[in-house]
Write an enzyme that holds these catalytic residues in place. Sequence first.
Site, mmCIF file in Angstrom:
data_model
loop_
_atom_site.group_PDB
_atom_site.id
_atom_site.type_symbol
_atom_site.label_atom_id
_atom_site.label_comp_id
_atom_site.label_asym_id
_atom_site.label_seq_id
_atom_site.Cartn_x
_atom_site.Cartn_y
_atom_site.Cartn_z
ATOM 1 N N LYS A 125 51.550 37.471 53.146
ATOM 2 C CA LYS A 125 52.939 37.645 52.719
ATOM 3 C C LYS A 125 53.027 38.231 51.312
ATOM 4 O O LYS A 125 53.824 39.149 51.060
ATOM 5 C CB LYS A 125 53.682 36.306 52.784
ATOM 6 C CG LYS A 125 53.899 35.802 54.208
ATOM 7 C CD LYS A 125 54.583 34.447 54.230
ATOM 8 C CE LYS A 125 54.803 33.967 55.660
ATOM 9 N NZ LYS A 125 55.450 32.639 55.728
ATOM 10 N N LEU A 174 65.267 34.989 55.463
ATOM 11 C CA LEU A 174 65.650 35.215 54.071
ATOM 12 C C LEU A 174 65.531 36.700 53.714
ATOM 13 O O LEU A 174 64.555 37.350 54.074
ATOM 14 C CB LEU A 174 64.760 34.397 53.128
ATOM 15 C CG LEU A 174 64.909 32.883 53.173
ATOM 16 C CD1 LEU A 174 63.903 32.238 52.226
ATOM 17 C CD2 LEU A 174 66.329 32.477 52.816
ATOM 18 N N THR A 232 55.515 38.691 69.012
ATOM 19 C CA THR A 232 54.198 38.128 69.340
ATOM 20 C C THR A 232 53.373 37.990 68.065
ATOM 21 O O THR A 232 53.794 38.422 66.990
ATOM 22 C CB THR A 232 53.434 39.042 70.316
ATOM 23 O OG1 THR A 232 52.974 40.210 69.610
ATOM 24 C CG2 THR A 232 54.304 39.461 71.486
ATOM 25 N N ALA A 235 61.036 34.443 56.980
ATOM 26 C CA ALA A 235 61.871 34.371 58.191
ATOM 27 C C ALA A 235 63.159 35.177 57.999
ATOM 28 O O ALA A 235 63.101 36.389 57.838
ATOM 29 C CB ALA A 235 62.146 32.922 58.575
ATOM 30 N N GLY A 249 57.158 22.967 65.455
ATOM 31 C CA GLY A 249 57.185 24.421 65.475
ATOM 32 C C GLY A 249 57.124 25.100 64.132
ATOM 33 O O GLY A 249 57.426 26.282 63.995
ATOM 34 N N ASP A 283 47.838 33.098 55.603
ATOM 35 C CA ASP A 283 49.188 33.530 55.961
ATOM 36 C C ASP A 283 50.004 33.840 54.708
ATOM 37 O O ASP A 283 50.719 34.848 54.644
ATOM 38 C CB ASP A 283 49.872 32.440 56.788
ATOM 39 C CG ASP A 283 51.206 32.911 57.345
ATOM 40 O OD1 ASP A 283 51.217 33.899 58.106
ATOM 41 O OD2 ASP A 283 52.237 32.283 57.015
#
Length: 824
Positions: free
Chosen positions: A691, A622, A564, A620, A673, A687
């Site tokens: 990271k 990686l 989520t 993701a 997406g 975002d």
Amino acid sequence: MKVLKFGGTSVGSAKNINKVISILEQQSQDSKLAVVVSAVGGITDNLLDAGNLACSKDEAYLTHYNAIASTHKKVIEKLFEDFKTDKSSQKKHDELQKIVSKKLDGLKKLLDGIYLINELSPKTKDKLLSYGEMLSSTIIQKTLASRNLDVVLKNSQELITTDLNFNNAAVNFEITNANINTFFTSNANKIVVLPGFVSKSLTGELTTLGRGGSDYTSAIIAAATSAEELQIWTDVSGMFTANPKLVKHAKPITNLTYQEAVELSHFGAKVLYPPTVMPVLRKQIPIVIKNTLQPDAVGTTVSKEHKPNGQSPVKGISNIDHVALLTLQGNGMVGIPGFSKRLFETLAQEKINIILITQSSSEHSICFGISEHNALQAKTAIDTTFEYEIALKKIDPIIVETDLSIIAVVGDNMKSHQGISGKTFSTLGKNNVNIRAIAQGASERNISAVIHKNDVKKSLNALHERFFEVKTKQINLFITGVGNVGERLIDQIQQQQSFLKKNLQISLRIVGMSNSRKMVFKDDGINLEDWVSEFDFAEKSSINGFYKKAVEMNLRNSIFVDVTASEQVANIYSDYLKHSIAVVACSKIACSKDYETYKNLHDLSKKYNTPFLYETNVGAALPIINTLNNLVSSGDKVTNIQAVLSGSLNFVFNNFSDKNNFHDTVKRAQFEGYTEPDPRIDLSGIDVARKVLILARENGAAMEIEDIEVEPFLTKANLASTSVDDFYETLQQDEAHFQKLYASAEAKNCQLKYVAEYDNGKAKVGLQEIPEGHPFFNLEGKDNIVMFYTQRYPRQPLIVKGAGAGADVTASGLFADIIRIANN
């Protein structure tokens, strides 16, 4: 001669009694048989309930009596159902009904008497409970005779002589053995049926042998006659490696030594009652435990011969429930003799049996386990015995802990194998099972641990997996958020289940799922071929409810998977970790919140030895975080990180041009997406800032999100938009701004990339014009790239590159973290 004992389930119905008759028909061809029978299943409890109700002047005792009478009469009717056309059988049926009716009349009079005098003494209770075995043995003997078998009924009360300790009488073996030998020496019948459990005192009073009395009766007869073997017929195919009701993969144990059987029986394996073994153990008569309902099954043979099971020195894992742990402690005990003697004498006087004992080497405390229903009685008696010492504060009042169970790992040959204790306790520790006390004898035949009752099922399954299913590790997944990425993860798990089991020895199952509306749970795993339909009748979803259910299920090797973007879900990662439920997180929220939260989650992960993995937070699937961790763990020092970490932004800037306006390109990215439902999260740069913050923290920097310099490329109107629709409107209005950015890069033969940088404790993110020849220049589609400059890679960086966005790759990153935990 062989002795066969049939339990309550074996004689619990006409159908089962017919199976017993078939067994006796077959075995009586080769050997004489002594057949000991229990009461019909459930009758002993019914008798006791009827007696207690009558004693308390409750006329409901008559209901119980009627049920007892009806049960026996129906059994007789069924047994003779197929033989009534034969006049001889009809006559025998009528005779049996008369005999049973007469015995039932005697039972009724006894219950009426209890009702009238308002008393149920131990002596009367023995008379009452004896009716169960007397009725069942009569029915079975008469039925066998009606089938033309050579059979006689012998009342065990005429053979087994005891003292006057009603409800649990002690056998006088000298007289009993003489009685048994005299009878069986003179008996010519092929089959002798005897009621179990019942006996008689020297003075002629009816007594019973207590719990497991029918097993004990059969063992006494077997030992006295030096029988060829003792067969215990029950409703399971022998003794199992663990309780099959709690451990689905439990399997029958083919061979056990007497000592192993005693240990397993003592610790809850209910197939065999420990005192049963003693008479036959002295004579070294084999005990064979068989299943009446599956007579051809091998069962378990108990003998003096040790036969390895070929896998592990552990033969079985058992448990006792409803245990209380009592602790006597105090500085006044140290170096003072006699405390143990007084303690155990007190318990002996109260007739309280001790299950487990452990004492600290400092002599500061003695800890022992007893049945929970004796706890208050024991505490009162012990506090009275040590009243003087307690008053002087030399010792503390007895401490009582309840809601406990004991688990025991048993095997004769464990002492010859190193590390059994280590494997036992490490397995329990990994599954967050708190051990309250430990006991292990020098023989190492039994390793026992006291744990909370709620941890029994998990402990048995974890230990069984460790010692008997070494090739396969069961992993239990709780997945919250079964949207786009969650669905792909479930599909990948379904596709790979057989591969994982065959090649990695991992049995992966999803036991809990939730979406924003509903949640579903299944102990034995959700059917992944049709998991969507499971939500049709599922309960309403709640974040806290999902967590509570996962804890309540208390399954071994549990992993919570967060798919989520919910801050509320991220806020309870710590609760999962505290209950030794591993966490795999797709969401970046927890790791990019304040540093204290980030550090606390890692501290909890270490404290509870529970993994917390979040590889998909950056790149993701990686292996970016894993690569960085390996560099740091191996002693390298990362000095500089340069990265394109947003697959969304890379997709946008790779597709945006003077021919494709910015608004449409962002729309396309969202539709495919590559962005969050709210694309402002991606385009604002926050975002990417999160990271690079996570990477900085993984590198050891105690940074906060405010420490990241964010250089926005959006306009003030874009940033001030109040909704997604409003945002898209501003993108259209400000198209000239974005075309200007594109034109500037195009004029310099550069590519626009949104770059994150970390350099010696400082970090920033922003849009950059990347020249041709730079590793970022040809970064295509939604790909990510990270360059690590370290002491070992000072000029040519270590580069990780690949797809950094998309449901499939994100799901595969989550899956990789799950497998990493499973392989740990």
